[in-house]
Scaffold this motif. Sequence first.
Motif, PDB file in Angstrom:
ATOM      1  N   HIS A 101      -3.258  -5.911  -8.976  1.00 29.35           N
ATOM      2  CA  HIS A 101      -3.295  -7.233  -8.347  1.00 29.35           C
ATOM      3  C   HIS A 101      -3.165  -7.027  -6.850  1.00 29.35           C
ATOM      4  CE1 HIS A 101      -2.566 -11.543  -7.840  1.00 29.35           C
ATOM      5  NE2 HIS A 101      -1.628 -11.186  -6.988  1.00 29.35           N
ATOM      6  N   LEU A 102      -4.301  -7.065  -6.153  1.00 28.47           N
ATOM      7  CA  LEU A 102      -4.305  -6.719  -4.734  1.00 28.47           C
ATOM      8  C   LEU A 102      -3.844  -7.894  -3.889  1.00 28.47           C
ATOM      9  CD1 LEU A 102      -7.559  -4.651  -4.205  1.00 28.47           C
ATOM     10  CD2 LEU A 102      -5.335  -3.926  -5.039  1.00 28.47           C
ATOM     11  N   ASP A 103      -3.118  -7.585  -2.840  1.00 25.53           N
ATOM     12  CA  ASP A 103      -2.715  -8.618  -1.901  1.00 25.53           C
ATOM     13  C   ASP A 103      -2.589  -8.019  -0.513  1.00 25.53           C
ATOM     14  OD1 ASP A 103      -1.992 -11.341  -1.402  1.00 25.53           O
ATOM     15  OD2 ASP A 103       0.064 -10.653  -1.077  1.00 25.53           O
ATOM     16  N   GLU A 104      -2.697  -8.906   0.462  1.00 24.70           N
ATOM     17  CA  GLU A 104      -2.564  -8.499   1.860  1.00 24.70           C
ATOM     18  C   GLU A 104      -1.133  -8.012   2.098  1.00 24.70           C
ATOM     19  OE1 GLU A 104      -5.447  -8.825   2.993  1.00 24.70           O
ATOM     20  OE2 GLU A 104      -5.083  -8.161   5.041  1.00 24.70           O
ATOM     21  N   THR A 105      -0.977  -6.774   2.501  1.00 20.88           N
ATOM     22  CA  THR A 105       0.381  -6.257   2.670  1.00 20.88           C
ATOM     23  C   THR A 105       0.628  -5.755   4.079  1.00 20.88           C
ATOM     24  OG1 THR A 105      -0.435  -4.178   1.786  1.00 20.88           O
ATOM     25  CG2 THR A 105       0.723  -5.613   0.261  1.00 20.88           C
TER      26      THR A 105
ATOM     27  N   ARG B 117      -3.069  -4.021  -1.031  1.00 24.14           N
ATOM     28  CA  ARG B 117      -2.488  -3.063  -1.961  1.00 24.14           C
ATOM     29  C   ARG B 117      -2.152  -3.772  -3.264  1.00 24.14           C
ATOM     30  NH1 ARG B 117       2.397  -0.436   1.374  1.00 24.14           N
ATOM     31  NH2 ARG B 117       2.292   1.104  -0.272  1.00 24.14           N
ATOM     32  N   PRO B 118      -2.019  -3.004  -4.349  1.00 26.92           N
ATOM     33  CA  PRO B 118      -1.639  -3.643  -5.604  1.00 26.92           C
ATOM     34  C   PRO B 118      -0.151  -3.994  -5.577  1.00 26.92           C
ATOM     35  CG  PRO B 118      -1.784  -1.282  -5.901  1.00 26.92           C
ATOM     36  CD  PRO B 118      -2.198  -1.556  -4.476  1.00 26.92           C
ATOM     37  N   LEU B 119       0.162  -5.248  -5.912  1.00 24.78           N
ATOM     38  CA  LEU B 119       1.569  -5.625  -6.024  1.00 24.78           C
ATOM     39  C   LEU B 119       2.114  -5.110  -7.361  1.00 24.78           C
ATOM     40  CD1 LEU B 119       1.503  -9.274  -4.655  1.00 24.78           C
ATOM     41  CD2 LEU B 119       1.815  -7.131  -3.418  1.00 24.78           C
TER      42      LEU B 119
ATOM     43  N   THR C 235       0.031   5.861   0.562  1.00 24.06           N
ATOM     44  CA  THR C 235      -0.838   6.209   1.688  1.00 24.06           C
ATOM     45  C   THR C 235      -0.694   5.289   2.902  1.00 24.06           C
ATOM     46  OG1 THR C 235      -2.376   7.096   0.080  1.00 24.06           O
ATOM     47  CG2 THR C 235      -3.240   6.714   2.284  1.00 24.06           C
ATOM     48  N   PRO C 236      -0.490   3.976   2.696  1.00 19.21           N
ATOM     49  CA  PRO C 236      -0.403   3.115   3.883  1.00 19.21           C
ATOM     50  C   PRO C 236       0.784   3.411   4.802  1.00 19.21           C
ATOM     51  CG  PRO C 236      -0.954   1.806   1.962  1.00 19.21           C
ATOM     52  CD  PRO C 236      -0.581   3.172   1.457  1.00 19.21           C
ATOM     53  N   LEU C 237       1.743   4.203   4.378  1.00 19.68           N
ATOM     54  CA  LEU C 237       2.841   4.579   5.273  1.00 19.68           C
ATOM     55  C   LEU C 237       2.304   5.022   6.623  1.00 19.68           C
ATOM     56  CD1 LEU C 237       5.360   6.872   3.367  1.00 19.68           C
ATOM     57  CD2 LEU C 237       5.819   4.656   4.403  1.00 19.68           C
ATOM     58  N   GLY C 238       2.967   4.598   7.683  1.00 19.69           N
ATOM     59  CA  GLY C 238       2.575   5.079   8.994  1.00 19.69           C
ATOM     60  C   GLY C 238       3.033   6.512   9.176  1.00 19.69           C
TER      61      GLY C 238
ATOM     62  N   GLY D   8       3.118  -0.737  -8.555  1.00 19.23           N
ATOM     63  CA  GLY D   8       2.648  -1.493  -7.388  1.00 19.23           C
ATOM     64  C   GLY D   8       3.746  -1.741  -6.367  1.00 19.23           C
ATOM     65  N   SER D   9       3.393  -2.374  -5.260  1.00 20.51           N
ATOM     66  CA  SER D   9       4.401  -2.520  -4.199  1.00 20.51           C
ATOM     67  C   SER D   9       5.482  -3.531  -4.529  1.00 20.51           C
ATOM     68  CB  SER D   9       3.794  -2.879  -2.846  1.00 20.51           C
ATOM     69  OG  SER D   9       2.459  -2.992  -2.863  1.00 20.51           O
ATOM     70  N   ASP D  10       5.176  -4.535  -5.354  1.00 17.58           N
ATOM     71  CA  ASP D  10       6.255  -5.451  -5.737  1.00 17.58           C
ATOM     72  C   ASP D  10       7.307  -4.703  -6.554  1.00 17.58           C
ATOM     73  OD1 ASP D  10       5.600  -7.710  -4.431  1.00 17.58           O
ATOM     74  OD2 ASP D  10       5.088  -8.904  -6.213  1.00 17.58           O
ATOM     75  N   THR D  11       6.828  -3.859  -7.454  1.00 18.76           N
ATOM     76  CA  THR D  11       7.756  -3.064  -8.268  1.00 18.76           C
ATOM     77  C   THR D  11       8.569  -2.142  -7.380  1.00 18.76           C
ATOM     78  OG1 THR D  11       6.113  -3.118 -10.002  1.00 18.76           O
ATOM     79  CG2 THR D  11       7.897  -1.526 -10.238  1.00 18.76           C
TER      80      THR D  11
END
Lengths: 411, 983, 88
Positions: B613-617, B623-625, B655-658, B836-839
Amino acid sequence: MKYSALNLAWHALRNHGGWPPAWRHARPKPSYDVIIIGGGGHGLGAAFYLASQHNINNVAVLEKGWLGGGNTARNTMTIRDNFLYPENVRFHRAAVESWHTLSNDLNFNIMLSKRGMTTVLMGDRDLSDAKRMVNTTSLFGAEHRIITLEELQQRLPLAESPQRLPIVGGIHHPDVVIARHDAVSWGYARAASKLGVDIIENCEVTDILCDAQGVTGVQTSQGKITTRKLGMAVSGHGKRVAAMADVCLPIETVPLQAIVSTPVKPILDNVVVLRGLNTYFVQSDKGELVMGSIAEPYPSYSQRGTPQVPEATIAAILQVFPVFERMQFMRQWAGALDITYDNSPIISKTEIDGFYVDVAGSGGFKTTPLAAMMHADLIANNRPDPLIEAYGLERFSSGRLILERASYGNR
Amino acid sequence: MSKQAFRANSGGRIDRDRPLTFTFNGKRLGGYTGDTLSSALIANGISIVGRSFKYHRPRGIMSAGAEETNAFVQLLGSNEEPNVLATTLPLYEGLEAHSVNAWPSVHFDLGGMNNFLHRLFPAGFYYKTFMWPRDRWDWYSRFIRRVAGWGAVPKKSARNRYEHRFHHCDVMVIGAGPAGLSAALAAGRSGARVLLVDNQPEAGGYLLGDSAEINSRPALSWISEVVAEIDALPDVVRLKETSAIGYYDQNFITALERRPDKSWVKERLWKIRARQVILATGAIERPITFADNDRPGVMLASSASHYCLRYGARPGRDAVLFTNNNGSYQHAIDLKDNGVNIVAVIDLRSEPDASLIAAATAKGIDVLLASQISKVIGVRRVSAVEICASNGAGDCRRIACDLLLMSGGWNPTIHLHSQSGARPAYDADLVTFIPGMSVQNEVSAGACRGQFALSTCLSDGLTAGYNAAKACGFDTEPKSGPICAAEPNISPMPMWEVPLPKKSSRAFLDFNNDVTSKDIRLAEREGYRSIELVKRYTTAGMGIDQGKTGNVNIIGLMAQITSTTPGAIGTTTYRPAYSPVSFGAMAGADSSDLIIPWRRTPITDWFIDNGGHLDETGALFRRPLFIAKSGETANDAINREALAVRNGVGIYDGTPLGKISIKGADAVTFLDRVYTNSWGKLPIGRCKFGYMLHEDGRLLDDGVTFRLSEDHYLMSTGSGVASVVQKHLERLLHCDWPDLDVYLTPVSDQWAVICVCGPLARDVMQAAATSIDVSSDAFKFLDTKNCQIANINARVSRVTYTGELSFEIVVATRHGRELWDALLAAGKDFDITPVGSDTSMLLRTEKAFIAAGLEGDGYANIYDVGMGWVVPKKKGDFVGKRSTTRDLNKGGPRPEVIGLLPEDGSFVPPKGTPLIDAERNMIGMVTIGFHSPNLKRSIALAQLSDGRSRLGETVTLFTKEKTALAKVCEPVFIDPDGLKMRD
Amino acid sequence: MIFIHCPHCGDRNEDEFTYGGDVEHRRPDKPDAMSDAQWCEYIYCVPNTKGWAKEHWWHVRGCNRWILVERNSINNELRKPDEDSGSE
């Protein structure tokens, strides 16, 4: 002379030859009880409330150019209270309320329209921020409400969910109103003038005079004027004016642009906010779409505008309203905003006794009547009303800022 | 289809062999290729094209160009569009248009009632009324809004394509009239890169509809020669039907090309950066302010002759010219020569140029001097005019006519000059505003500089072109211009309002917004004296035409009323757009999914294919929540994923980590200054957690920094703030500490990051053929090692965001998906679960790992969020230190981060839920809340006023729907000693 | 769309750059030696010159260097900063 339909008809018979000036064009007297710097909505309003609520009539408003020529003339008319921090919510709630009696208080129709606002949420994160705003504001009695995608589509039948940022729902803000911005300064000027306030146009303050006891007067392009109480309500130049009294305000001047389309027949009532795209718009009574987005990324006093902001703003609107493809961009302008360090208003005493400041924080049209009333009260009583206690300059030394900028909830 | 009764049998630049049909207000009409909609309407004798804004007066075509104030129509059919200017719209086959602002029809419009009630609607009438009942403007506005507005927005988007194009040139010439062509020619011949734009389909400007001669030959033959030469120059670009619309900083000019060379591009917006700009935008004829000057059949003199000569379309049969200047006599003569009977010339002046009178008289035209028009007869079309002597002496006479030409002088088109930031100056001889001092590299040439004679336009253009090229380093021998007949100066007489015959008479200044001279007088009487206030109070100059014809007349009238000069009044600010631009063209290709780039990781496609479930992060990532299996709700999926990480093994795309690479001899000094903690003792191959503050003490970011070699560190940052941190660090390094030997390189996109976490993580690592010993003794918590996993070169670290045994694997981005697939395969037997990122957020909440953007909301500082342990007692200066050593309690209690356990374990307080006291004061806020499947109840983190001293107390959670109680607890819900992550 | 001169890349459009603040607003060398009032003034009272000011700009979508720019905040006119102030 009272403004009314009857009087309008009566004057119509006389070809409108008998209307008096809306306000007296005064020359400065040598001394006043209170001087207000800045003849926009906030400044003229403060003078009006000093006279009407505190019986201080020996007041002058000094305006560098023409009345209401600053941010009162350059905004997108929207009056809203969707804030995140309790101090701001409380104040802006009361500010929205304060508009409703204004036309009648001033006997000048400022054309307050209860348009409501719809925020379009484009993503789960928008939604979770929206819940925060709705819960916080409802603690203060606001009516913001999360709406489903289906209800959003009913409210904005022209909207389409864009590919890149799909719409997940919205917020309905029934209390949001719009007003005819220019009329606010004219209405205040007329009402204040009637109560004896001197409105002095083309009068630029060049210095603020102080002694050990505090403010003693101002030097202006029309000569020296003495006073013991000085209120400042200027937009775009607050820092420079305060610096004349050696008061350093935590603000930066940044241009905010607005864009209008050519007028079309009514297509929507609501103010529409596209949150994920930092863009908002509303259709004026005249039929133009009035559009805005975020402030420029660097400080400037230039009010000429840039090409990239109208392009980005319009591109954002077309994302959700592709049906506007053949509408036309007609005009752009910029206003100089005094953005405070924490994006929240400053209505405060200063370290100079008798010198008070009213700085909007992030565009002050929406708070005009209440901020002016509070500023007047502060000047009259030399202590802040509980509503503005949080807006004192002390918050900067203690670091207890009201960081509305920290989240994006206010637009 | 009716005959084009007003079309001349020959002449003009229309193509009579290519007839066109079109529909206007339901009537099928004929025209020719080369016509505009307005010239075709005129040829068909259509005199009413619309109704006015406020009074709904019938209005006809007043001009022949972009300055038109009346003839806005609604285009229908597949090209549906509101507010289209008939005067600049080329006619095409099948064009369908109708009038706006009229109901039921333009000939019988009920809104016309307003005209009879006009006295009730002076300028600003709405400010004086509609205040009863109180606060009910909405009632009135609903009606007023419906009658306001012009055209209607099409119901459907045509989904045309648009594009933007950047262009750089030495010399940009705007306007291809005589001055502009000369300028482009002179500059082009020098070898400079020249861009010539013009808003007409063909070059020539006013000469396209004029009888002037150049070098004793028709001007048009000179034009075709010049255009041929210009087009042959290799470095000259000429754009037709292209209007310059905005003049911005440093000679940045935007221009709209209406019919680009690619058929699939509807319109193209050019963004031009020119070293030198030559404005050759010509001049706009000015109406005269007299009673009923807005009637259909009243037209600008030059426009009438333009219609006749360029399109063979006669705007009338019998015309009267009303003028105050020498410039319009030739138009009368040209019209006469082309079949329009000029009944009389009415000149306000008593002594015009004698040669002109002679020329007019020779053509049989009656010239009446020191006279003026007092009355226009005819409502739907002029039928006669009444003429009186200016001094009021003698009898007035009535002259029948169906066309009234007016010429109140000429306004140079200074809009772009003014947009460039310059201030126009008033010229008393020309009775108008001309360009003032240039503030950018810009010069005006020809009529837009007040040089109205053709010969001066030509020479002015040549000089400007020569000079502009020279300024760019292209010096050539200047050539003299061609020869033209001498013309008298236009010598206009100031006349801002012809006295009105009756009290009820109205003379219009802004036709588009229905502003009359009385409105201006009323505004002045009521104290709206600044021209900006006049404009705002009366709305003069704020219509679709933005006051192109009306503004100077308004300024002049204000000057007259207040007994000053127009120069002292000054102009209002000219702003873009000179001509309206479609939203589509403004947006260009920034439509559909191109509006915001989408940063993808190598794993994004896998998520799309597997129920993510992709969302603007943030930072442009979607990214998938959570990654839902079929039939699962969001909560189901998050619970399943969270249980897997705590009890089995999960896999997460980090991967999105800076990521910022930090190199140099002073790297440690740098890290010491930007992080709260000390970095001197970190061995190679180890990493450490760090907290970074804003200078004002707020939390900026937290993350782990790895020491990769002697002087090489790699910092990871939050994905959303990566660019903020990058700027923060770069600014400090370059501006404040340039002495430090440190180099930063952003490498966020270079490395893919995949985390394997959970009690079974080690088993998965082994199964994935990790080339090093990953046992707890050999590979300790916070170690970082290079190795191979599934034959891919990787760097593995024991860091965690979940509090579980975790391996963070970093590989080159191109190997990211390969690694992901290998790990999924290796983990199959362990039921490895993508997370996912919510988890991930839930897992960190259970562990109360602080997120700067959540728990650090508002002015919370590092002590408030319970991270004081990352600030060593004895440490030198670091960014933000001084702000945290201020007297922090000066302002009262602090927002301290605590945990919350709602009494009702099934109630999950959403992020931001207020905490309130008994008096409903807000004393805190939930920063994050979740249902914890591991604890089988809801948990939350919150900021609470003096929260650390309230552990064990009960607080009230407030949401719009309900209030609930929650117990304040230590903000760690699972494994408080951190044994699992260190395993 | 201002046109900024990068000494390394030439004249480039504004959208390649990020504004980096007024040069005058320099981080104090010894924050610990400052009073609370002095520190707060440094934090909150950033210069906001009306007229010519020397500024840091970051050519982030270009050569990634920080450059000095002199800009007139009234009309966004730009000029090259004095030679001796030395851009990096």
